[in-house]
Enzyme design. Sequence first.
Site, PDB file in Angstrom:
ATOM      1  N   LYS A   1       0.857  -1.187   0.000  1.00  0.00           N
ATOM      2  CA  LYS A   1       0.000   0.000   0.000  1.00  0.00           C
ATOM      3  C   LYS A   1       0.884   1.224   0.000  1.00  0.00           C
ATOM      4  CE  LYS A   1      -4.513   0.646   0.194  1.00  0.00           C
ATOM      5  NZ  LYS A   1      -5.499  -0.385  -0.174  1.00  0.00           N
TER       6      LYS A   1
HETATM    7  N1  GLU Z   1      -7.181  -0.115  -3.352  1.00  0.00           N
HETATM    8  C1  GLU Z   1      -7.939  -1.288  -3.679  1.00  0.00           C
HETATM    9  C2  GLU Z   1      -7.998  -2.228  -2.497  1.00  0.00           C
HETATM   10  O1  GLU Z   1      -7.869  -1.807  -1.359  1.00  0.00           O
HETATM   11  C3  GLU Z   1      -7.451  -1.947  -4.962  1.00  0.00           C
HETATM   12  C4  GLU Z   1      -6.047  -2.455  -4.911  1.00  0.00           C
HETATM   13  C5  GLU Z   1      -5.551  -2.978  -6.268  1.00  0.00           C
HETATM   14  O2  GLU Z   1      -6.336  -3.072  -7.196  1.00  0.00           O
HETATM   15  O3  GLU Z   1      -4.371  -3.280  -6.340  1.00  0.00           O
HETATM   16  O4  GLU Z   1      -8.253  -3.392  -2.628  1.00  0.00           O
END
Ligand code: GLU
Length: 430
Positions: free
Chosen positions: A120
């Site tokens: 993240k």
């Molecule tokens: N931000 C989204 C999540 O928390 C998508 C993450 C992604 O597609 O890599 O799952």
Amino acid sequence: MIQETQPQLATRAADDAAANPFEIAQRQFDKAAEYLDLKAGVRAWLRVPHREIAVNFPVHIDDGSVEIFTGYRVQHNTTRGPAKGGIRYHPDVTLDEVRALSMWMTWKCAVVNIPYGGAKGGVICNPKQMSQNELENLTRRYTSEISVFMSPEGDIPAPDVNTNPQVMAWIMDTYSMHRGYSTPAVVTGKPIEIGGSLGRNEATGRGTVITTLEALEHLEIPVEGAEVVVQGYGNAGSVAAYLLQDYGAKIIAMSDSRGGIYNRDGFDAREVKDFKAETGSVVEYPGAEGLTNAELLELKCDVLVPEMEEHTSTEDNAGHIKAKVVAEAANGPTTPEADEIMYEKGIFVIPDILCNAGGVTVSYFEWVQDLQAFFWSEGEINQQLEGIMVRSFDDVLSISQEKEADMRTAAYILAIKRVSDATTIRGIYP
Ligand code: GLU
């Protein structure tokens, strides 16, 4: 004999523990790890992030000044594949929050069994007070700063809170400029024109709906006429609302950071979405009763979809939640205390790492299409997504029944086992 040693990370003060998302993520992990006979060392390894980067960097502001921003990228685990996870822009971003979110991504990808680890990123900023030009400058510089982590094989960002396909396009372009050739597979959630996938924008909401339909069927609650409350009316929440409405559910309340609206007869979810797009909020929607986010959470309903920031359900309000199903479109909306209260009350919680995994699942499809340079139809994508979400829901439900554990713990058991098995098979280097 390998000793269980626990690395010491600088986290927020202990008296702040209730609000610290990383400590919550570790407590959720610890609870599920008790059900598993993890190898010595593996448990200690999986409870901390593998790599962390913190960057302070300058950005040109429209008034001619330069402002310094702080951002992070954390890779929790890469055992099952490249680190995967979104980037959020928010004034409240902290390193501990990004750590928690990266850990949740590892479990999320493992629950739906896609070949990724978890990551993240976040930048402390208020994008609502920034111009497009400033956002572009910030995005391009942050991308350069974290590009030591990024690659299609190593770490693949995506949208999260306050980031969107345009931001992903700037990330893709910046990375590609450094490489000297277009590298669409380095980021997902891109616009279709530059290698994005059909169905990606709706994927988180669609996955939420698929798991909600499974939960309703399991509980023998008909979706036709089911009353739905959506807390947060952004991309995931609004899509979940109109898709549930298409199945005959009644959307009786929705909200955003400014407040909520309520109508026992139900709203047209698409009209409210359009209204919010025009006015910036749902609150002035005509013919609706106004209510606060706190009041909205306590409405009697069949399905509650929390789509807002972390800690929506805490020990203070979980006892007042009257929904039969809580479908976590947001990441981390429930504290461990609230989980226990809701489990005892018989509320069926579809945990975030299962419920909102549709987004990263279609991100995976986007990455595969980019690597193949061959694109699929929307029908094919939605069908594959449904197959993965239904199978994952069934896997988690079976574990929950077999272990007599809540759905979150069951999802963690499934995910931790997959990651720990992969770790053991790969072995510890050197
Ligand atoms: N931000 C989204 C999540 O928390 C998508 C993450 C992604 O597609 O890599 O799952």
